[in-house]
Design an enzyme around this catalytic site. Structure first.
Site, short mmCIF file in Angstrom:
data_model
loop_
_atom_site.label_atom_id
_atom_site.label_comp_id
_atom_site.label_asym_id
_atom_site.label_seq_id
_atom_site.Cartn_x
_atom_site.Cartn_y
_atom_site.Cartn_z
N THR A 168 28.92 -16.94 91.76
CA THR A 168 29.47 -16.73 90.41
C THR A 168 30.16 -17.99 89.89
OG1 THR A 168 31.30 -15.64 91.51
CG2 THR A 168 29.71 -14.23 90.41
N HIS A 210 22.98 -20.68 105.61
CA HIS A 210 21.89 -21.36 104.87
C HIS A 210 21.48 -22.57 105.69
CE1 HIS A 210 20.47 -23.09 100.70
NE2 HIS A 210 19.52 -23.04 101.62
N ASP A 211 20.33 -22.45 106.39
CA ASP A 211 19.86 -23.56 107.23
C ASP A 211 18.37 -23.32 107.49
OD1 ASP A 211 19.70 -25.70 109.14
OD2 ASP A 211 21.82 -25.40 109.61
N ASP A 239 41.75 -12.59 102.96
CA ASP A 239 41.78 -14.04 102.78
C ASP A 239 43.11 -14.60 103.27
OD1 ASP A 239 39.17 -14.21 101.74
OD2 ASP A 239 39.88 -13.61 99.77
N LYS A 249 36.78 -7.70 105.01
CA LYS A 249 35.93 -8.88 104.91
C LYS A 249 36.66 -10.07 105.52
CE LYS A 249 35.12 -11.38 100.96
NZ LYS A 249 35.12 -12.84 101.22
N GLY A 280 40.37 -8.20 96.94
CA GLY A 280 41.31 -9.06 97.68
C GLY A 280 42.72 -8.90 97.17
N ARG A 281 43.12 -9.82 96.30
CA ARG A 281 44.52 -9.90 95.87
C ARG A 281 45.12 -8.63 95.26
NH1 ARG A 281 43.11 -15.44 93.12
NH2 ARG A 281 41.16 -14.26 93.10
N THR A 293 17.37 -22.00 113.09
CA THR A 293 18.82 -22.10 113.30
C THR A 293 19.53 -20.85 112.82
OG1 THR A 293 18.66 -24.50 113.07
CG2 THR A 293 20.84 -23.54 112.73
N ASP A 298 31.69 -12.79 106.16
CA ASP A 298 31.17 -13.47 104.97
C ASP A 298 31.04 -14.97 105.23
OD1 ASP A 298 30.63 -14.24 102.36
OD2 ASP A 298 32.65 -13.88 101.61
N LEU A 299 29.98 -15.35 105.97
CA LEU A 299 29.82 -16.78 106.32
C LEU A 299 28.70 -17.45 105.54
CD1 LEU A 299 30.37 -16.69 110.21
CD2 LEU A 299 32.04 -17.15 108.40
N LYS A 300 27.93 -16.69 104.78
CA LYS A 300 26.91 -17.23 103.85
C LYS A 300 26.02 -18.29 104.52
CE LYS A 300 29.70 -16.53 99.66
NZ LYS A 300 31.05 -16.23 100.18
N GLN A 336 39.63 -14.73 88.46
CA GLN A 336 38.34 -14.06 88.28
C GLN A 336 38.07 -13.95 86.78
OE1 GLN A 336 36.18 -13.48 90.51
NE2 GLN A 336 37.08 -12.78 92.43
#
Ligand code: C5P
Length: 233
Positions: A120, A64-65, A11, A33, A211-212, A69, A60-62, A191
């Site tokens: 989440t 939804h269309d 990130d 990621k 991540g962190r 497309t 990780d682009l998630k 988190q």
């Protein structure tokens, strides 16, 4: 048996920061990621460059269309040669099937495709009031996971604490990819529902996204190796 691995959530907001971080890893090349921030800032070249350095990539682009497309967008991601990508199960089974079609290369190979069930950050209360979904959050997650399986997807992103119930509903071969991982002696940060790498392994999840606890560690390579020891070896 699925393969367990640790995925580092990179990130960072720029290619320079990302490469500065990845340069530290001179031994084992971590699975990384890439999220929306870095991808939108740097474009597809960031994927090509990280891939050329020998890393596996979860993009990780998630998506939804509408199905057409998403199918076309997935074909582009497939040519980018990512190893894993994702979409929102809320886009319906038709959309997930179209995504798989777009992702599949002429030789029949394709990246792993997983679905986001409910984020989440979505509470049961908001789901009912704003989305008019009149079911418990766990029932919704299981239902969406089953839809993803029916569409032919490989698995879902979920909290480590949900991985057990997803495996029970969809089978052990159905992949779970779980963020929300913290060392027992580490900081939790923002988190809420967290677990340790060794507990995630006991629960039976396939990939942990960290991540962190790695990116912000004084010694990121040591923190990554600790994750590998606790979760993979
Ligand atoms: O730094 P941290 O270990 O909390 O990073 C977790 C990564 O997983 C971040 O990239 C975050 O956006 C992502 N993620 C998450 N929870 C979800 C889905 C994705 O933490 N439900």
């Amino acid at each position: 048996m699925n393969q367990r691995d640790v995925i580092i959530a990179c990130d960072f907001s720029s290619a320079a920061a990302t490469f500065g971080f990845l340069d530290r890893f001179t031994g084992r090349k971590p699975f990384v990621k890439i999220g929306m921030e870095l991808y939108y800032a740097e474009g597809p070249s960031i994927v090509r460059e990280i891939k050329a350095r020998g890393h596996k990539i979860f993009l990780d682009l998630k998506l939804h269309d509408i199905p057409n497309t998403v199918k076309k967008a997935m074909a582009v991601l497939s040519h980018l040669d990512v190893d894993m990508c994702n979409l929102h199960a809320a886009g319906t089974i038709d959309m997930m099937r179209a995504a798989l079609e777009g992702l599949t290369r002429p030789d029949g190979t394709r990246p792993i495709l997983i679905a986001v069930t409910q984020l989440t950050s979505t509470s049961e209360e908001r789901m009912r009031r704003e989305l008019l979904i009149d079911a418990s959050i766990n029932d919704t997650i299981i239902h969406y996971a089953r839809n993803a399986k029916e569409a032919g997807l490989d698995g879902v992103v979920c909290s480590p604490l949900e991985a057990g119930m997803v495996k029970e509903a969809c089978g052990t071969q159905f992949i779970t990819v779980t963020p929300g991982v913290r060392f027992a002696d580490g900081e939790v940060g923002d988190q809420v529902r967290v677990t340790t790498p060794s507990r995630a392994r006991e629960i039976g999840t396939d990939y942990i996204v960290v991540g962190r606890p790695i990116t912000q560690a004084a010694d990121p390579v040591a923190a990554y190796e600790r994750c590998i020891r606790e979760f993979v070896e």
